[in-house]
Design an enzyme around this catalytic site. Sequence first.
Site, PDB file in Angstrom:
ATOM      1  N   ARG B  57       0.776  -0.558  -0.423  1.00 48.25           N
ATOM      2  CA  ARG B  57      -0.086  -0.116  -0.257  1.00 48.25           C
ATOM      3  C   ARG B  57       1.060   1.256  -0.277  1.00 48.25           C
ATOM      4  NH1 ARG B  57       3.035   1.554   4.138  1.00 48.25           N
ATOM      5  NH2 ARG B  57       0.843   3.674   4.542  1.00 48.25           N
ATOM      6  N   ALA B  59       0.936   5.655  -2.029  1.00 48.17           N
ATOM      7  CA  ALA B  59       1.271   6.131  -3.575  1.00 48.17           C
ATOM      8  C   ALA B  59       2.560   5.143  -4.077  1.00 48.17           C
ATOM      9  CB  ALA B  59       0.996   6.581  -3.425  1.00 48.17           C
ATOM     10  N   GLN B 204      -1.484   3.738  11.434  1.00 45.62           N
ATOM     11  CA  GLN B 204      -0.854   2.971  10.294  1.00 45.62           C
ATOM     12  C   GLN B 204       0.038   3.900  11.482  1.00 45.62           C
ATOM     13  OE1 GLN B 204      -3.410   4.806   8.964  1.00 45.62           O
ATOM     14  NE2 GLN B 204      -3.862   4.079   6.858  1.00 45.62           N
ATOM     15  N   ASP B 245      -1.575  12.937  -0.034  1.00 49.79           N
ATOM     16  CA  ASP B 245      -2.465  11.697  -1.163  1.00 49.79           C
ATOM     17  C   ASP B 245      -1.964  12.791  -2.498  1.00 49.79           C
ATOM     18  OD1 ASP B 245      -3.110  11.105   1.670  1.00 49.79           O
ATOM     19  OD2 ASP B 245      -2.789   9.667   0.100  1.00 49.79           O
TER      20      ASP B 245
END
Lengths: 373, 373
Positions: B57, B59, B204, B245
Site C-alpha cells: 500500500r 502511493a 498506521q 496523497d
Amino acid sequence: MKVTHNGKSKHFRTVWFDKTKNHIRLIEQRLLPHQFKIISTKSYQETSQAIKDMVVRGAGAIGATAAYGLAQGAQIFQGNGIKTFEKHIAKVFQTLASARPTAIDPINAMQSMLSRMHGPSVANRKLQALDLAEEFAEDDVTHCQKIGHIGEQLIQNGTRVLTHCNAGWLAFVDHGSATAPMYSAHEKNKKFHVFCDETRPRSQGAALTAWELSQQGISHDIIADNASGHLMQRGEIDLVIVGSDRTLGKTGEVTNKIGTYTKAVLAKRHGIPFYVAIPLSTIDWKINSGLKIPIEERASEEVLRAWGVSDSGKRLSISIANPSSTARNPSFDITPPELITGIITPVGIIQPKKLWKNRLKLGYDNIKKNLCS
Amino acid sequence: MKVTHNGKSKHFRTVWFDKTKNHIRLIEQRLLPHQFKIISTKSYQETSQAIKDMVVRGAGAIGATAAYGLAQGAQIFQGNGIKTFEKHIAKVFQTLASARPTAIDPINAMQSMLSRMHGPSVANRKLQALDLAEEFAEDDVTHCQKIGHIGEQLIQNGTRVLTHCNAGWLAFVDHGSATAPMYSAHEKNKKFHVFCDETRPRSQGAALTAWELSQQGISHDIIADNASGHLMQRGEIDLVIVGSDRTLGKTGEVTNKIGTYTKAVLAKRHGIPFYVAIPLSTIDWKINSGLKIPIEERASEEVLRAWGVSDSGKRLSISIANPSSTARNPSFDITPPELITGIITPVGIIQPKKLWKNRLKLGYDNIKKNLCS
C-alpha cells in the site's frame, strides 16, 4: 438515566445505597458497553476496592460512592463510645480515600460529611452518616439536572454537537455534566445529533458516551479523534460541549481529558461555540496558573494496546503498535479561557474569566471553609 | 531501508523484480509490525490481487508494483504480432489498474511506460517494459532521496519532530516522503526525536512509522492523536513533517490522512513550522479548489474496531465501541496553504502558493502531456 436491560426499560443511577442490607449497589462500568450488570459491595473495604478497580469511575460517581462507603462503614460499628467511633470512622475514611490517591472527589465528599457528623451519640451519628451520604448523592443529581436545564437552551432542532470523552451520567450519580444539556433537550423532543470523539487511548467516548446516548435513543455517531477538524471545516459541527476534571476559579483554565485543548483550538478557528459543563465541586479556587497543574502521564500500555471484545465475545486487549516502540501518554490537557465561550454551571453560564467575580454564587465560601479546615 | 530480520541486517525495498523467475517480490505489509515476511507474486494477476488486498500500500509503492506488474505481464506473451501484443498489454493494464480503482499512481506509472513502449518488435517491447518499470522504481527512490537531502536541513541535533500516519519508505519504494528527511538526518548522525501520531482509525503511525523508525534505531515515541496539542503547548514539539496523497498545484491545498489539518491548525497556533514532503507525482495540476476533492468515507468498522495481535500471538480485530452505535469515517482532510510553512519536493522547498509559479521546475510539462494524451 433510563437503561434498557433484558428487554425492560428502567431508571438507574450509577450508585445507590441499600439500607436494609447495608450494601452499596453499583453499575459494573468495566463491562460496558458490552454488558450491563449491577454489583453489590458488602463492606466498606469492598467499596474501596470497587473504586480502586474502577468498577465505578468519574468524579461525581466516585465521590458519591465514597460518601456511601463512609456511611456503610459507620453502620458496622459496635458500641457507644464516641471516641472509638471516631477512630473507626478515621480508618474507614483512610481506606476509601486511598483507593484513588490522586482523586479529590472522594476526599471532598467524605470531609464535607465529617464536618457535619457531630450528633450527641454514636447511634445518632450513624443515622447522620446515612442522611449526609444520601444528601451528597442527591446534590450531585440536582447539580447535574440544573446544568441540563441551563445548557439545554444551547441545543436547537438540527444542532450538531461534538463531545469528547465521557462526561456523562456514568461519571456522576445521574444526568452527567456535558451530557446533561443533551438529555434535557431530548426530553423536550428536540431533534439534534451528537458526534462522540472516540477519545483514545481509553476510548471512553466510543464505549461509554455512545452507550449512554444509544440507551436514550439520541442520534449520534462515533468519530476518530482525528475527524473533528475536518467536520468543522465542512460545516458539520455547530456546538462543542465537554466536561472538566478541574477548572481554575482564579484563571478560568480548564483541565480535561487529553484532546480537549485541540477541540477548543479547532472550534475557535471555525467560530464554533465551545462550552464546558461543570458541577461546582470541580472548581479549584486555590491554584492560580494552569502550569501548576501536574499532568498525569499514565501507563504507555494504554497507547500501545486497545481493549474490547472479540467476535467470540471474549473480553481482551490486543497490541496495536510496533512491539519495540515506547509511548508517551499525557492524560489531561489545559484549555485557556480565551478559547472557551462559557462555563455551564448549576447556577448559570459564566464566562471563564468571570468565575472569580462570581465566586460567592459558585459556592466559594463553603469550599473555602473546607480548604482552610 | 535496512531491516533487521532473523538477527541479520539487510537492505530492502518494498517491491523489486526477479527477472530470472519473472516474479515480483513484496514486503507483506499486512503482517507488519508483528512479522516481517517477503512474498512473491508469480503472475500479473497475482500482482493485481496483492495490490487489491493491500499486501502493498502507499502511493509510490503501488505505482512501482503496477509498473513491475505490467512488465511481468508483457514477458508471458507468446508470439510476434505487435497488434496481439498490444491487445494483451491492454488486458494486463486493465487488470492492474482495477485493483485499487480510486488510486491514481498505478495508472500514471503504467501510462508513462506505455507512452514510451514503441519498439519495432515484440521482443524489443518486452525488454523495454522491463527497463521502463525498473526506471520508474529508480525514479521513485531518487525522488525520495532528494526529498531527504533537502528536508534534512530542517532537522538539527535535539529537534523534536511530529509526524502523522505513514509517509514512510513502506509507502514508496524506499526512503519515503515525510520520513526521508529523518533518515538523511540520522545518516548524518544528528540526534533528534520523533513523535508518531497513532493515526486512528487504521493506526498506521503506531504500527508502520514506529516500526520503520525502530528498524533504523531512530529515537521515537508513539502518542495518541489527542496528545500533540498538549505537547505543543508545553513546548515539546519543534517541527511537523507529513506526507500528502494529493497536493493541488493551482492552490497549494494539501490532501492527506484525516487529522493532518488538525495538526496544521495546532502548529500555526504555536508558531511551529509545518512541512509537507511530496514526490512530484503527488501534485494535481488540474483541480482548482480543495472543495472539489471528494473525501472518501471508509467503512465505519474501522472506527468501531481495532486490529492487532493478542497476547497469544493471534492476529485479530476487536470491537472497542458501543455495539449499537454507528460511526462516521472520513479518511482524508484538506489543509489550506496558509497553514503550511513549505512543501519539501525533490527540487527544493517551495511555498504552497508558489507551486504554480514553479510548475516547469516541478515537471508540469511532462504531466501536462500525460493529462492531455
